[in-house]
Write a protein that holds these residues in place. Structure first.
Motif: not given
Length: 674
Positions: A33, A35, A53-54, A56, A77-78
């Protein structure tokens, strides 16, 4: 080697302050998790995995602490943006995975960041919703790339401008896009060896001229035609996959190539040289109208001439299954002297002829199943036919016999599948000796034989004599066990797997005790009402008893040799008695025994179907009464009756005592003096 490597990895495994796992110089931060990229990892990290994961944004300072990085993965991911200076410190980065992100949003800035990677060899951009113009910009300055994946994007058309600078590219993956047109997109990729354009919408591939390509996967498109450029150049092509398309004709292949695997499964292909109604289209020509920019060319092709010009001498695997082939052209197989695997299953073949002119000397695997074969012809001379054949699949046809002596030529045959044909085995009994049959006696190499669903009426005499059968499938033959079962004696030393599924087997039909080599037995779908006692001494590893009429299994099964050797037991769909489940409880205690269908097993109590592992207490109490000691039960029932009769006798005696004494005196006269 693997064990030693694993031990070393465990010794070097550690946990970083950020919760990531460190193995030597590999840092795994998958599914944390995160970022952003952690700043407290080891500075000598060479491989960094940040999947799931996240993240960006990959900022300019994200990788400053990891100058030795050569492998970076940011899959799932994003990620929307990689800032232009993100890789300035990572000049040695060779492998970069950006799969399943959102790079379409800021692709131009991300392209600037990628251009700072002079050593990049492998780039994965799959699943980023990229159009062809975005891909062109993203890879425009990556001349060092050797492997590129842009699969699962929204690319629709490819032209010569997209991959212009990728001069070192060896592998390109374009599968699962929406590509319907390719216009000279690969001509500049002089080193390209592997191309995957599967799962797109290409209607044809005409003018194929990538001589350096080794593997082409064009499966799962809507291709109707495949034509190679007419050239005397040697094509390096080794594998061509055109399966799951709509090919109408056999592809026009290079005149000179190294092709060893040709996959044409699931098309609409047929040979029109000889049609089922006796007509021929052998001299018919086909004209192709090829429009290239402002120029238009008309190419006239005689299909059979083009086919003969293709050099297929190196072909090992030919898969033409699931097509509409009625027959093969003359000398078609003669062009393939190196062929080892031929798959013609699921076609419309009514006859297949073998001769010395098409010896198929290297063929080991021939699949003619699921056709309409009524004849398997063999022209026998002095030479061998199919001398190296090992697997012969003829299942689901309309055959009644095989050519006499066919197995004297196939000296290496190990597996024969004749299931779902109306065949009988030789020798035939009595007046039936003249009927067609299949003779496998004396075929010493044969180890696997399937005769499922052949309508066998019983196996007389010794049809398996001289064989070394290890696997025998006689399932779905309802009367196969109706005759003399002496044929089993010829297999007692070798048979390991026997299927008698759905053969109307009753509990006393077959004595299995002599089959000491048997390890797998299928008795499902029969009428067994009692467990065959002859099984108890066998050392099976797998036994299937599903779909029979068994109320219970022997309570001592777990202690018998069979119970100790079993590793797999199927017992569902039998009418078990809920009050006779001692065998079930015993099986649960057998170490190493697996009952794959255990969740499906039920027992009956009255009209209820219950799980044997969760019987209600009222059912258990009822079963206790039913299974109590019968002697004790009879004693309990008889005792009150006996007591009642005894009491009645005493009462009657006391009431009638004086009258009885007087009656005795009267009849016996005066009493004797004392």
């Amino acid at each position: 080697l693997a064990v030693g490597w694993g031990s070393g990895m465990d010794a070097a495994r550690a946990t970083s302050p950020g919760g990531c796992e460190l193995v030597q110089s590999i840092m795994d931060c998958t599914g944390r998790w995160l970022s952003s990229i952690p700043g407290n990892l080891r500075g000598d990290t060479e491989e960094l995995f940040l999947d799931d994961n996240t993240i960006q944004v990959l900022g300019n300072a994200s990788l400053l602490l990891y100058p030795q990085l050569w492998h970076l993965s940011l899959t799932r991911n994003r990620l929307e943006l990689i800032e232009p200076g993100a890789f300035l410190i990572s000049q040695g980065l060779e492998v970069l995975s950006l799969t399943d992100n959102l790079l379409f949003t800021n692709y131009s800035l991300t392209a600037a960041a990628l251009s700072a990677l002079p050593a990049l060899r492998t780039l994965d951009l799959a699943g980023n919703q990229l159009r062809e113009d975005m891909v062109s910009i993203l890879v425009s300055n990556l001349s060092s790339l050797e492997s590129l994946s842009v699969a699962r994007n929204v690319i629709m058309r490819l032209d010569s401008s997209i991959f212009t600078n990728l001069t070192q590219l060896l592998e390109l993956n374009l599968e699962k896009n929406y590509i319907f047109e390719i216009d000279n997109a690969f001509e500049g990729l002089q080193r390209l060896q592997r191309l995957n354009i599967a799962y797109n919408y290409l209607p044809c591939l005409v003018g194929f001229g990538l001589t350096q390509l080794r593997v082409l996967n064009a499966s799962n498109n809507v291709i109707e035609w495949f034509m190679t450029l007419q050239s005397d150049d040697l094509f390096e092509l080794e594998v061509l996959d055109l399966s799951h398309n709509q090919l109408l004709f056999f592809p026009v292949l290079p005149q000179q190539s190294k092709l060893h695997s040709l996959l044409l499964q699931d098309n609409r292909m047929s040979f029109y040289q000889r049609l089922p109604n006796g007509t021929s289209l052998a001299n018919v020509t086909v004209q192709f109208l090829i429009i290239d920019g402002n120029s238009t060319n008309i190419t006239t092709v005689r299909l059979w001439d083009e086919l003969c010009h293709s050099n297929l001498s190196s072909l090992h695997l030919l898969d033409m299954s699931q097509n509409q082939v009625w027959g093969l052209p003359d000398d078609f197989l003669a062009q393939m002297p190196s062929l080892t695997h031929l798959k013609l299953n699921q076609n419309c073949l009514e006859a297949f002829h073998l001769s010395e002119e098409d010896p198929l000397a290297m063929l080991t695997d021939l699949d003619l199943s699921q056709n309409q074969l009524v004849e398997l012809g063999m022209k026998v001379g002095t030479g061998d036919i199919l001398p190296n054949l090992q697997l012969f699949n003829l299942s689901t046809n309309r055959l009644q016999a095989l050519p006499p002596g066919i197995f004297t030529h196939t000296r290496k045959i190990t597996t024969l599948d004749l299931s779902h044909n109306r065949v009988d085995l030789c020798p035939q009994p009595g007046e039936a000796e003249s009927l067609p049959c299949v003779d496998i006696r004396g075929v010493e190499t044969l180890t696997h034989l399937s005769l499922a669903g052949c309508g066998l009426q019983g196996l007389s005499s010794h049809p398996f004599q001289g064989t070394s059968l290890m696997h025998l499938d006689l399932s779905d033959n309802h009367q196969v066990l109706s005759g003399d079962l002496g044929w089993l004696q010829d297999l007692v030393l070798t048979l390991q797997v026997l299927s008698l599924r759905n053969t109307s087997l009753s509990s006393t039909t077959v004595d299995f005790s002599a089959l000491n080599s048997l390890v797998r037995l299928d008795l499902s779908g029969n009428s067994l009402s009692v467990f065959p006692s002859s099984l108890g001494t066998l050392r099976l590893r797998s036994l299937d008893l599903r779909d029979n009429c068994l109320p219970a299994l022997p309570p001592d099964l777990a202690q018998a040799p069979l119970g100790r050797s079993l590793r797999e037991l199927y017992v569902s769909r039998n009418p078990y008695n809920c009050c006779m489940l001692g065998w079930w409880d015993a099986l649960q205690q057998v170490e190493g025994l697996c009952v794959p269908d255990g969740q499906e097993v039920t027992c009956s109590h009255g009209s209820r179907a219950l799980s044997p592992g969760a019987l209600p207490e009222p059912v258990l109490q009822s079963c206790r009464w039913q299974t109590a000691d019968l002697v004790l039960l009879y004693l309990v029932l008889a005792l009150p009756t006996c007591l009642t009769l005894l009491v009645a006798f005493v009462v009657v005696f006391l009431m009638l005592k004086e009258k009885l004494l007087k009656m005795v005196k009267t009849r016996c006269g005066v009493s004797s003096p004392y």
